[in-house]
Every structure is written in structure tokens, then in C-alpha cells.
Design a protein around this motif. Structure first.
Motif, PDB file in Angstrom:
ATOM      1  N   ASP A   1      26.482  67.270 -31.286  1.00  0.00           N
ATOM      2  CA  ASP A   1      25.615  67.681 -32.360  1.00  0.00           C
ATOM      3  C   ASP A   1      24.475  68.608 -31.923  1.00  0.00           C
ATOM      4  O   ASP A   1      24.167  69.613 -32.542  1.00  0.00           O
ATOM      5  CB  ASP A   1      24.753  66.405 -32.901  1.00  0.00           C
ATOM      6  N   VAL A   2      23.806  68.570 -30.587  1.00  0.00           N
ATOM      7  CA  VAL A   2      22.806  69.424 -30.322  1.00  0.00           C
ATOM      8  C   VAL A   2      23.549  70.714 -30.071  1.00  0.00           C
ATOM      9  O   VAL A   2      22.911  71.712 -30.393  1.00  0.00           O
ATOM     10  CB  VAL A   2      22.213  68.756 -29.111  1.00  0.00           C
ATOM     11  N   VAL A   3      24.573  70.683 -29.213  1.00  0.00           N
ATOM     12  CA  VAL A   3      25.292  71.864 -28.730  1.00  0.00           C
ATOM     13  C   VAL A   3      25.760  72.685 -30.240  1.00  0.00           C
ATOM     14  O   VAL A   3      25.627  73.910 -30.205  1.00  0.00           O
ATOM     15  CB  VAL A   3      26.523  71.617 -27.669  1.00  0.00           C
ATOM     16  N   LYS A   4      26.158  71.934 -31.212  1.00  0.00           N
ATOM     17  CA  LYS A   4      26.709  72.522 -32.293  1.00  0.00           C
ATOM     18  C   LYS A   4      25.625  73.005 -33.499  1.00  0.00           C
ATOM     19  O   LYS A   4      25.847  73.354 -34.492  1.00  0.00           O
ATOM     20  CB  LYS A   4      27.955  71.858 -32.992  1.00  0.00           C
ATOM     21  N   GLY A   5      24.481  72.677 -33.051  1.00  0.00           N
ATOM     22  CA  GLY A   5      23.252  72.932 -34.091  1.00  0.00           C
ATOM     23  C   GLY A   5      23.345  71.904 -35.191  1.00  0.00           C
ATOM     24  O   GLY A   5      22.750  72.136 -36.269  1.00  0.00           O
ATOM     25  N   GLN A   6      23.855  70.706 -34.869  1.00  0.00           N
ATOM     26  CA  GLN A   6      24.076  69.858 -36.076  1.00  0.00           C
ATOM     27  C   GLN A   6      22.807  68.949 -36.183  1.00  0.00           C
ATOM     28  O   GLN A   6      22.919  68.037 -36.970  1.00  0.00           O
ATOM     29  CB  GLN A   6      25.484  69.092 -36.040  1.00  0.00           C
ATOM     30  N   PHE A   7      22.285  68.717 -34.959  1.00  0.00           N
ATOM     31  CA  PHE A   7      21.054  67.727 -34.996  1.00  0.00           C
ATOM     32  C   PHE A   7      19.823  68.597 -34.409  1.00  0.00           C
ATOM     33  O   PHE A   7      20.012  69.335 -33.239  1.00  0.00           O
ATOM     34  CB  PHE A   7      21.184  66.846 -33.703  1.00  0.00           C
ATOM     35  N   PRO A   8      18.667  68.579 -35.044  1.00  0.00           N
ATOM     36  CA  PRO A   8      18.505  67.685 -36.338  1.00  0.00           C
ATOM     37  C   PRO A   8      18.735  68.629 -37.464  1.00  0.00           C
ATOM     38  O   PRO A   8      18.982  69.793 -37.407  1.00  0.00           O
ATOM     39  CB  PRO A   8      16.885  67.576 -36.187  1.00  0.00           C
ATOM     40  N   THR A   9      18.871  67.651 -38.856  1.00  0.00           N
ATOM     41  CA  THR A   9      18.925  68.369 -40.007  1.00  0.00           C
ATOM     42  C   THR A   9      17.613  68.779 -40.639  1.00  0.00           C
ATOM     43  O   THR A   9      16.704  68.299 -39.692  1.00  0.00           O
ATOM     44  CB  THR A   9      19.777  67.480 -40.834  1.00  0.00           C
ATOM     45  N   GLU A  10      17.558  69.121 -41.778  1.00  0.00           N
ATOM     46  CA  GLU A  10      16.205  69.392 -42.398  1.00  0.00           C
ATOM     47  C   GLU A  10      15.495  68.244 -42.654  1.00  0.00           C
ATOM     48  O   GLU A  10      14.340  67.954 -42.644  1.00  0.00           O
ATOM     49  CB  GLU A  10      16.532  70.091 -43.887  1.00  0.00           C
ATOM     50  N   GLU A  11      16.220  66.977 -42.950  1.00  0.00           N
ATOM     51  CA  GLU A  11      15.847  65.507 -43.283  1.00  0.00           C
ATOM     52  C   GLU A  11      15.275  65.092 -42.128  1.00  0.00           C
ATOM     53  O   GLU A  11      14.351  64.270 -42.189  1.00  0.00           O
ATOM     54  CB  GLU A  11      16.733  64.647 -43.990  1.00  0.00           C
ATOM     55  N   GLU A  12      15.832  65.532 -40.868  1.00  0.00           N
ATOM     56  CA  GLU A  12      15.293  64.746 -39.698  1.00  0.00           C
ATOM     57  C   GLU A  12      14.151  65.679 -38.968  1.00  0.00           C
ATOM     58  O   GLU A  12      13.659  65.543 -37.806  1.00  0.00           O
ATOM     59  CB  GLU A  12      16.465  64.898 -38.733  1.00  0.00           C
ATOM     60  N   SER A  13      13.670  66.581 -39.857  1.00  0.00           N
ATOM     61  CA  SER A  13      12.539  67.658 -39.477  1.00  0.00           C
ATOM     62  C   SER A  13      11.373  67.765 -40.181  1.00  0.00           C
ATOM     63  O   SER A  13      11.383  67.109 -41.278  1.00  0.00           O
ATOM     64  CB  SER A  13      13.182  69.275 -39.365  1.00  0.00           C
ATOM     65  N   TYR A  14      10.129  68.242 -39.824  1.00  0.00           N
ATOM     66  CA  TYR A  14       9.065  68.047 -40.537  1.00  0.00           C
ATOM     67  C   TYR A  14       8.627  69.594 -41.280  1.00  0.00           C
ATOM     68  O   TYR A  14       9.007  70.579 -40.527  1.00  0.00           O
ATOM     69  CB  TYR A  14       7.889  67.488 -39.399  1.00  0.00           C
TER      70      TYR A  14
END
Ligand code: KIV
Length: 271
Positions: A258-271
Motif C-alpha cells: 500500500d505504501v509503495v503504491k501510494g494507497q496508504f494513507p487515504t484522505e480519510e486517514e489524513s488530517y
């Protein structure tokens, strides 16, 4: 010094009564707060902060290098998490063998600094005076006979103990003498099931088996072993109740992906 209320925890008396009522005692090891909390909430009777942490936490070949300060550090963390189970801390190699007074002083440090409910020491008849000194001064002692990992260089390996008549007789005597000296329970490690049965039947105090067969009054396993975290170590007395190494590997692989593909974090997981 812990400020935790330890009065609601299982005591030596509760364990004794479990044996008298023919009920089995469950025990596991823990070395950290979160694991201890899970074991306690699951209803385990006794949590041992074992010097097996030298193997499974520190990655050493033996338990011999574990220090008293390390045991105190881990026991404090475990003790903070536990409300119900009895917490017992192992006394490490060379903290109790030199004299009963030295053993008592070091057991006292464990009790004062960690809020444990007792200590465990390895050794048979030879430890009777030490067990007497510690218990007579108010500190519960769990004994440990059969295979004793701190004597590994004397035994020449981790093989089963008590296979010869002479050794079996000595182990039976050890158990009785330790009970007489005041031990509240005795760990019986890696001996023939028939011998562990005889010992269990001859004692009023509970036996806690590890590789001692089904007739012990209770059972203990090293938690990372039974959870399948320690995949390289699988003797026949260890049953894997989970495959945590595989579970963690899969979770970490997904995270990396997920990190390598830019799939983590999402907007909901960000501030
Ligand atoms: O150190 C330990 O974890 C132990 C158990 C295996 C009984 O002594």
C-alpha cells in the motif's frame, strides 16, 4: 514501585484450591504490557515473566545472560496490565544460587519494584534452604524441576530429564523436598508423563507441566511458541494455537504494498 491494586489477583491459595477441587490451572508467559493484558482478559490463571525472554525476546541461545534489572523491567510492564492473574517473575541465573540471603535480597527487589505475586527459581533439593528462606520471609516461590534451562551446560542440551530410574527418583525427591521447604507450586519441565503423574499425585501443591504430559495440575507454555511466532522452535510439547508469524508477515506485506503504491494513507486517514 507500582501503585496498582493487586489484591484482586489470583493467589497461591486460589491455585492450591484449584488443585484440591481437581480443576486444571492455565499458565502462559508474557514479557510486555499488551500481551499480558490480552492473556489476563482471556482468563489465564498465572502469567510467568519467564527468563525465556532471553531466548524469545532478546534472541540469545540460552537464558543465562538475563539480568535482574531486565527481569524487573519486563515484570513491571506485565504487572501494570494484569488485574486478575497471578504474576510470577523468574529469578535469573546467578541471582539466587550463591546464598539464601542473596536470593532473598534479590527476590525482595522483584517484589518491591514490580508488584509481582511471587518468584520462580530453578533447582531441586539443593535449593530447599533458599526456598525456605524466601518463603518464610513472606515471598511465594514457585519451584522448577526436571529440565532446567539455566543448567543447560551441565545437562549438555535440552533433552528430556528423568529417563533413568536414578534421575526419576531424584526428581521425585526434589519435588517433595521443595514442597516441604514452602514452595507454592512446582514447574515440571520435559519429563516422562508417568513421572510427572507420580509427582503430581504425591504433592499437595500444584504441578505446572511443560512437556510433562496431561496429568500435571496445570500447564504452561511460552506464549510466542504457542502463538506460532517462534516458527523455528517446534518441539512436540508445543501446540500452535495460532500462526501469528504468517499473519504478521501477510499484514506487513500488505502495508508495504500500500505504501509503495501510494494507497496508504487515504484522505480519510489524513488530517
Ligand atoms: O522461562 C520460562 O518461560 C519458563 C517456563 C518455560 C516454565 O521457565
Amino acid at each position: 514501585m507500582s501503585t496498582h491494586n493487586t489484591f484482586r489477583r489470583i493467589t497461591t491459595k486460589s491455585l492450591y484450591l484449584l488443585k484440591q477441587k481437581g480443576k486444571k490451572i492455565s499458565a502462559l508467559t508474557a514479557y510486555d504490557y499488551l500481551t499480558a493484558q490480552i492473556l489476563d482478559q482471556a482468563g489465564i490463571d498465572l502469567i510467568l515473566v519467564g527468563d525465556s525472554l532471553g531466548n524469545v525476546f532478546q534472541g540469545n541461545d540460552t537464558t543465562l545472560s538475563v539480568t535482574l534489572d531486565e527481569m524487573i523491567y519486563h515484570t513491571k510492564a506485565v504487572s501494570r496490565a494484569v488485574t486478575r492473574a497471578m504474576v510470577v517473575a523468574d529469578m535469573p541465573f546467578m541471582t539466587y544460587q550463591t546464598s539464601p540471603n542473596e536470593a532473598f535480597r534479590n527476590a525482595g527487589r522483584i517484589m518491591k519494584e514490580t508488584a509481582a505475586g511471587g518468584v520462580k527459581i530453578e533447582g531441586g533439593e539443593i535449593m530447599a534452604e533458599t526456598v525456605k528462606k524466601i518463603t518464610e520471609n513472606g515471598i511465594p516461590v514457585m519451584a522448577h524441576i526436571g529440565l532446567m534451562p539455566q543448567s543447560i551446560h551441565k545437562f549438555g542440551g535440552y533433552a528430556e530429564r528423568g529417563k533413568t530410574d536414578e534421575e526419576a527418583l531424584q526428581i521425585k525427591k526434589d519435588a517433595l523436598v521443595l514442597q516441604e521447604a514452602g514452595a507454592f507450586a512446582v514447574v515440571v519441565e520435559k519429563v516422562p508423563a508417568g513421572l510427572a503423574k507420580e509427582i503430581s499425585e504425591s504433592l499437595d501443591i500444584p504441578t505446572i507441566g511443560i512437556g510433562g504430559g496431561a496429568h500435571c495440575d496445570g500447564q504452561i507454555l511460552v506464549t510466542p511458541d504457542m502463538l506460532g511466532l517462534n516458527v523455528e522452535f517446534h518441539p512436540r510439547f508445543v501446540r500452535h494455537y495460532a500462526k501469528l508469524a504468517q499473519t504478521i508477515n501477510a499484514a506487513v506485506s500488505s502495508y508495504i504494498n500500500d505504501v509503495v503504491k501510494g494507497q496508504f494513507p487515504t484522505e480519510e486517514e489524513s488530517y
